[in-house]
Design a protein around this motif. Sequence first.
Motif, PDB file in Angstrom:
ATOM      1  N   ILE A   5       0.827  -1.222   0.000  1.00 54.02           N
ATOM      2  CA  ILE A   5       0.000   0.000   0.000  1.00 54.02           C
ATOM      3  C   ILE A   5       0.853   1.260   0.000  1.00 54.02           C
ATOM      4  CG2 ILE A   5      -1.681   1.353   1.331  1.00 54.02           C
ATOM      5  CD1 ILE A   5      -2.779  -1.366   2.362  1.00 54.02           C
ATOM      6  N   PHE A   6       1.850   1.309   0.886  1.00 56.04           N
ATOM      7  CA  PHE A   6       2.571   2.560   1.116  1.00 56.04           C
ATOM      8  C   PHE A   6       3.878   2.719   0.349  1.00 56.04           C
ATOM      9  CE2 PHE A   6       0.111   2.004   5.124  1.00 56.04           C
ATOM     10  CZ  PHE A   6      -0.777   3.040   4.882  1.00 56.04           C
ATOM     11  N   LEU A  57      -1.443 -20.995  -3.213  1.00 50.80           N
ATOM     12  CA  LEU A  57      -0.483 -21.594  -4.136  1.00 50.80           C
ATOM     13  C   LEU A  57      -0.342 -20.716  -5.376  1.00 50.80           C
ATOM     14  CD1 LEU A  57       1.410 -23.777  -5.196  1.00 50.80           C
ATOM     15  CD2 LEU A  57      -0.619 -25.053  -5.940  1.00 50.80           C
ATOM     16  N   LEU A  58      -1.445 -20.297  -5.949  1.00 46.63           N
ATOM     17  CA  LEU A  58      -1.402 -19.422  -7.121  1.00 46.63           C
ATOM     18  C   LEU A  58      -0.752 -18.085  -6.765  1.00 46.63           C
ATOM     19  CD1 LEU A  58      -2.092 -18.800 -10.044  1.00 46.63           C
ATOM     20  CD2 LEU A  58      -4.373 -18.136  -9.292  1.00 46.63           C
ATOM     21  N   TRP A  59      -1.172 -17.488  -5.650  1.00 51.70           N
ATOM     22  CA  TRP A  59      -0.635 -16.204  -5.198  1.00 51.70           C
ATOM     23  C   TRP A  59       0.878 -16.294  -4.990  1.00 51.70           C
ATOM     24  CZ3 TRP A  59       1.721 -14.865  -0.537  1.00 51.70           C
ATOM     25  CH2 TRP A  59       1.848 -13.497  -0.285  1.00 51.70           C
ATOM     26  N   ALA A  60       1.319 -17.332  -4.291  1.00 55.67           N
ATOM     27  CA  ALA A  60       2.747 -17.483  -4.006  1.00 55.67           C
ATOM     28  C   ALA A  60       3.546 -17.705  -5.286  1.00 55.67           C
ATOM     29  CB  ALA A  60       2.974 -18.649  -3.034  1.00 55.67           C
ATOM     30  N   THR A  61       2.957 -18.408  -6.249  1.00 54.22           N
ATOM     31  CA  THR A  61       3.636 -18.636  -7.519  1.00 54.22           C
ATOM     32  C   THR A  61       3.835 -17.326  -8.269  1.00 54.22           C
ATOM     33  OG1 THR A  61       2.705 -20.859  -7.641  1.00 54.22           O
ATOM     34  CG2 THR A  61       3.522 -19.904  -9.698  1.00 54.22           C
ATOM     35  N   VAL A  62       2.797 -16.502  -8.309  1.00 57.36           N
ATOM     36  CA  VAL A  62       2.904 -15.187  -8.960  1.00 57.36           C
ATOM     37  C   VAL A  62       3.947 -14.336  -8.242  1.00 57.36           C
ATOM     38  CG1 VAL A  62       1.694 -13.012  -9.420  1.00 57.36           C
ATOM     39  CG2 VAL A  62       0.576 -15.198  -9.922  1.00 57.36           C
ATOM     40  N   THR A  97       0.554  -5.814 -10.566  1.00 54.77           N
ATOM     41  CA  THR A  97      -0.078  -6.993  -9.954  1.00 54.77           C
ATOM     42  C   THR A  97      -0.199  -6.829  -8.440  1.00 54.77           C
ATOM     43  OG1 THR A  97       1.950  -8.290  -9.559  1.00 54.77           O
ATOM     44  CG2 THR A  97       0.859  -8.541 -11.726  1.00 54.77           C
ATOM     45  N   GLU A  98       0.620  -5.979  -7.865  1.00 55.27           N
ATOM     46  CA  GLU A  98       0.581  -5.839  -6.405  1.00 55.27           C
ATOM     47  C   GLU A  98      -0.729  -5.239  -5.899  1.00 55.27           C
ATOM     48  OE1 GLU A  98       4.290  -5.126  -4.244  1.00 55.27           O
ATOM     49  OE2 GLU A  98       5.223  -4.941  -6.219  1.00 55.27           O
ATOM     50  N   PRO A  99      -1.127  -4.033  -6.354  1.00 60.43           N
ATOM     51  CA  PRO A  99      -2.408  -3.519  -5.837  1.00 60.43           C
ATOM     52  C   PRO A  99      -3.632  -4.239  -6.415  1.00 60.43           C
ATOM     53  CG  PRO A  99      -1.486  -1.978  -7.424  1.00 60.43           C
ATOM     54  CD  PRO A  99      -0.451  -3.051  -7.201  1.00 60.43           C
ATOM     55  N   LEU A 100      -3.514  -4.784  -7.622  1.00 59.72           N
ATOM     56  CA  LEU A 100      -4.680  -5.389  -8.261  1.00 59.72           C
ATOM     57  C   LEU A 100      -4.895  -6.854  -7.900  1.00 59.72           C
ATOM     58  CD1 LEU A 100      -4.510  -3.832 -11.842  1.00 59.72           C
ATOM     59  CD2 LEU A 100      -5.861  -3.083  -9.865  1.00 59.72           C
ATOM     60  N   TYR A 101      -3.833  -7.579  -7.597  1.00 60.98           N
ATOM     61  CA  TYR A 101      -3.970  -9.001  -7.286  1.00 60.98           C
ATOM     62  C   TYR A 101      -3.351  -9.379  -5.940  1.00 60.98           C
ATOM     63  CZ  TYR A 101      -3.412 -14.045  -7.444  1.00 60.98           C
ATOM     64  OH  TYR A 101      -3.429 -15.368  -7.115  1.00 60.98           O
ATOM     65  N   GLN A 102      -2.068  -9.063  -5.761  1.00 61.23           N
ATOM     66  CA  GLN A 102      -1.383  -9.505  -4.554  1.00 61.23           C
ATOM     67  C   GLN A 102      -1.999  -8.938  -3.283  1.00 61.23           C
ATOM     68  OE1 GLN A 102       2.931  -9.229  -4.686  1.00 61.23           O
ATOM     69  NE2 GLN A 102       2.909  -9.458  -6.905  1.00 61.23           N
ATOM     70  N   LEU A 103      -2.344  -7.657  -3.286  1.00 64.16           N
ATOM     71  CA  LEU A 103      -2.919  -7.030  -2.097  1.00 64.16           C
ATOM     72  C   LEU A 103      -4.273  -7.626  -1.716  1.00 64.16           C
ATOM     73  CD1 LEU A 103      -2.887  -4.880   0.146  1.00 64.16           C
ATOM     74  CD2 LEU A 103      -3.823  -3.267  -1.535  1.00 64.16           C
ATOM     75  N   PRO A 104      -5.238  -7.702  -2.639  1.00 63.39           N
ATOM     76  CA  PRO A 104      -6.523  -8.287  -2.245  1.00 63.39           C
ATOM     77  C   PRO A 104      -6.399  -9.732  -1.750  1.00 63.39           C
ATOM     78  CG  PRO A 104      -6.729  -7.206  -4.377  1.00 63.39           C
ATOM     79  CD  PRO A 104      -5.276  -7.187  -4.018  1.00 63.39           C
ATOM     80  N   VAL A 105      -5.558 -10.515  -2.403  1.00 58.56           N
ATOM     81  CA  VAL A 105      -5.390 -11.904  -1.964  1.00 58.56           C
ATOM     82  C   VAL A 105      -4.703 -11.951  -0.601  1.00 58.56           C
ATOM     83  CG1 VAL A 105      -4.324 -14.144  -2.465  1.00 58.56           C
ATOM     84  CG2 VAL A 105      -5.427 -12.844  -4.295  1.00 58.56           C
ATOM     85  N   PHE A 122       1.185   4.427  -8.413  1.00 58.12           N
ATOM     86  CA  PHE A 122      -0.198   4.398  -8.908  1.00 58.12           C
ATOM     87  C   PHE A 122      -1.112   5.385  -8.175  1.00 58.12           C
ATOM     88  CE2 PHE A 122       1.502   0.056  -9.574  1.00 58.12           C
ATOM     89  CZ  PHE A 122       1.605   0.145 -10.953  1.00 58.12           C
ATOM     90  N   TYR A 123      -0.580   6.076  -7.185  1.00 52.33           N
ATOM     91  CA  TYR A 123      -1.372   7.087  -6.486  1.00 52.33           C
ATOM     92  C   TYR A 123      -1.680   8.224  -7.464  1.00 52.33           C
ATOM     93  CZ  TYR A 123      -0.346   5.304  -1.740  1.00 52.33           C
ATOM     94  OH  TYR A 123      -0.255   4.560  -0.587  1.00 52.33           O
TER      95      TYR A 123
END
Length: 174
Positions: free
Chosen positions: A28-29, A102-107, A74-82, A35-36
């Motif tokens: 986030i920070f 497993l998918l998250w860790a692979t990414v 991918t961090e704010p759009l996928y990694q953060l929500p997961v 992307f802010y």
Amino acid sequence: MAVALPPTHRPRDNLYVLFLLSYIPIIIFFDSLQFYPAGLAPGSLLQLHEWYTKHFNDQLVISQPAWFRLFTLTEPLYQLPVAVWAVWALRSKSYNAPANLLLWATVCCGTTITCVFEFYHNQLMSNQEKLVLIAMYGSYALIFGGIGVDMFCRIQKVLKAAAAPAEQKTALVS
């Protein structure tokens, strides 16, 4: 609904939750700062970002190649929500946690290892700068990889248990 086990019965999940709780603010920070919307990034975060680039000479953050911008997206759009969801999922022992993590860790591991590889081959950084960044990014890659291997093993254990009755029936029929 799954019944949550006491924290002492799931030490790895507790470590993952602690890691995620430390990783979420970084996304986030720091990692998502680019992307802010213009003018909304706090000055203290911009100063921290400037200090980081000067102190570590992180050429990926400085030069922002297109592939790196995609990885950071991918961090704010996928990694953060997961990651936020995973804190809840691990604490409640959700049956969905292993497959999703497993998918998250692979990414996460794949994108981080790519950065480590890039640092290793970078010609604009000193060997000391490379070593520091490889150690920083590499430690995250190891954590992501460890989570991925653990989640894979959990899934394999469930699949093996589910296949055992079918294998027994096949053996009886033969």
